[in-house]
Design an enzyme around this catalytic site. Structure first.
Site, PDB file in Angstrom:
ATOM      1  N   LYS A 172       5.050  -5.487   8.742  1.00 25.42           N
ATOM      2  CA  LYS A 172       4.819  -4.361   7.839  1.00 25.42           C
ATOM      3  C   LYS A 172       5.995  -3.405   7.926  1.00 25.42           C
ATOM      4  O   LYS A 172       6.306  -2.862   8.982  1.00 25.42           O
ATOM      5  CB  LYS A 172       3.531  -3.618   8.182  1.00 25.42           C
ATOM      6  CG  LYS A 172       3.322  -2.409   7.268  1.00 25.42           C
ATOM      7  CD  LYS A 172       1.909  -1.891   7.301  1.00 25.42           C
ATOM      8  CE  LYS A 172       1.717  -0.824   6.223  1.00 25.42           C
ATOM      9  NZ  LYS A 172       0.333  -0.328   6.161  1.00 25.42           N
ATOM     10  N   GLY A 177       0.823  -1.199   0.000  1.00 24.26           N
ATOM     11  CA  GLY A 177       0.000   0.000   0.000  1.00 24.26           C
ATOM     12  C   GLY A 177       0.853   1.243   0.000  1.00 24.26           C
ATOM     13  O   GLY A 177       2.081   1.192  -0.164  1.00 24.26           O
ATOM     14  N   ASP A 183      -7.790   4.891   7.737  1.00 25.91           N
ATOM     15  CA  ASP A 183      -7.783   4.270   6.410  1.00 25.91           C
ATOM     16  C   ASP A 183      -8.713   3.061   6.387  1.00 25.91           C
ATOM     17  O   ASP A 183      -8.322   1.962   5.999  1.00 25.91           O
ATOM     18  CB  ASP A 183      -6.362   3.867   6.028  1.00 25.91           C
ATOM     19  CG  ASP A 183      -6.206   3.641   4.522  1.00 25.91           C
ATOM     20  OD1 ASP A 183      -7.013   4.200   3.754  1.00 25.91           O
ATOM     21  OD2 ASP A 183      -5.287   2.911   4.131  1.00 25.91           O
TER      22      ASP A 183
END
Length: 444
Positions: free
Chosen positions: A43, A23, A139
């Site tokens: 991540k 992303g 988000d």
């Protein structure tokens, strides 16, 4: 995996296995925690790489990570660890077995009302828990809503989370979020508050009910923002959509442009959703199980491409334990022009890359890994791995080789346990027929 050490580990501990997603803020890999021998999701926040460990930004990052760790709720992905590796911040989180909401709506068909309400109810509870801990998600979108095979809804990817009242860790002037699901006030540059997360829930509900993106299939950010700041999300009340009127009104209230007028009380949101979610968890579990099964069947029947030539030297040495890099994900997800949430299966391209570097010896090693995954109940992973191993065996060893037959047998086991029994029986029958022919043949 970007940022890994020479030994392939992140922070000297986490060994990447396969890509889970990518992303605007970074890249997520499934990894092995070599200290605790468990699967995790790592991540790497590449959007803020170069973060010095003594800076104010690092202090803010640490405070955000601690805030996330305070959230103890089954609907919020668990944060295990955080740190900075070679200047790139990373988060280590719980890895979930299942699909995302984006997977469920990828075919453009609306979800049943009870399923949509069940998903929205789960997101509502997760957002309430996060907000009570002082964390904004910022988000909320279909790719960040995970759904397990039991139908449990889990809000994930808090990589954009910001402690309420603090400055976000973002690049100066960067647009953070996905415009299709981004609150209008965030587009205008205002610091988003809790109401922005509820707007994200409203746009996700809109997609689930209609099967359409709020502002159509365009990927033009300018056009999306013009619509979002102009007419806003189209109203559902009194329209053609086959949806309970009370649910349509909820979506309209959640998607109001003015955050002050937006519905944002979790108790009233839950009160609207709960009566319409009866039977939704069971139906959701059926849909997720079917999607996982279909993916496994598709990979089992994929036509194997011709592998690249393998050097003689490569056939002697055993390959590293893990070859699964960013290209080797089955299936992979990425946004597609014209249809941002339709999954693209990179099966053919992936297999060409993997087959070009995989030897018969490494295929046997992968087969053993896959069998261990089956025995540990990690069927989706095993099926994905075997969907690459089997073509290697077929093209390099032949259809009657013991390694090929064993790989196909365990692939059939995966399909059977994923309820794809018809396809599993066909595969079992072919394996048994070839085994019988080997046993009765004059050369054995």
């Amino acid at each position: 995996m970007g940022g890994a050490d020479e030994d392939g580990l992140v922070a000297g501990r986490y060994r990447p296995v396969r890509l889970l997603g990518r992303g605007g803020m970074g890249v997520v890999h499934e990894a092995e925690d070599t200290r605790l021998d468990r699967r995790v999701a790592v991540k790497m926040l590449t959007a803020v790489e170069g973060l010095p460990g003594t800076s104010e930004a690092w202090d803010r990052f640490q405070r955000e990570a601690r805030a996330l760790a305070r959230i103890d709720h089954p609907g919020v992905v668990t944060l295990y660890d955080s740190g900075v590796h070679d200047g790139t911040p990373y988060l280590v989180m719980q890895v979930l077995d299942g699909v995302t909401l984006a997977d469920l709506v990828a075919d453009g068909e609306p979800l049943p009302a009870e399923v949509a309400c069940t998903v929205a109810f789960g997101v509502t509870e997760a957002l309430e828990a996060a907000h009570q801990a002082g964390v904004l998600h910022r988000d909320v979108k279909p790719t960040n809503v995970g759904i397990t095979r039991s139908g449990r809804v889990v809000l994930q990817d808090f990589g954009l989370a910001r402690l309420a009242g603090e400055v976000a860790i973002t690049r100066t002037g960067a647009l953070v979020g996905t415009p299709q699901f981004m609150a209008p006030e965030a587009m205008r540059g205002a610091l988003p508050e809790r109401a922005a997360d509820w707007y994200g829930l409203g746009t996700c509900l809109y997609l689930m009910i209609t099967g359409e993106l709020p502002f159509g299939p365009t990927v033009d950010y300018g056009a999306i923002m013009e619509l979002a700041l102009g007419e806003g999300v189209p109203r559902l009340s009194g329209t053609r959509w086959d949806c309970p009127e009370e649910l349509c009104r909820l979506v309209d209230d959640l998607c109001r442009q003015n955050p002050v007028l937006r519905r944002r009380d979790p108790a009233t949101i839950r009160g609207t959703l709960l009566p319409m979610s009866y039977g939704g968890t069971e139906r959701l579990a059926e849909i997720v199980g079917g999607r996982v099964r279909d993916d496994a069947v598709r990979d089992a029947h994929a036509v194997p491409p011709v592998p690249a030539p393998v050097s003689r030297a490569a056939t002697v040495e055993e390959a590293p334990e893990y070859l699964w890099d960013e290209a080797a994900v089955l299936p992979a997800q990425r946004e597609v022009p014209g249809d941002p949430f339709r999954p693209v299966t990179l099966s053919d391209a992936t297999r060409r890359i993997v087959l070009g570097s995989m030897t018969p010896q490494s295929a046997l090693s992968r087969q053993r890994e896959a069998v261990n995954l089956v025995l540990r109940g990690r069927l989706e992973e095993a099926a994905q791995m075997l969907s690459v191993v089997v073509p290697v065996c077929l093209s390099t060893l032949g259809p009657d080789h013991p390694t090929t037959l064993t790989s196909r047998y365990w692939h059939a086991v995966c399909l059977a346990r994923l309820d794809a029994r018809r396809d599993a029986l066909k595969l079992f029958a072919d394996v048994n027929r070839r085994v019988a022919r080997r046993t009765d043949g004059p050369d054995d």
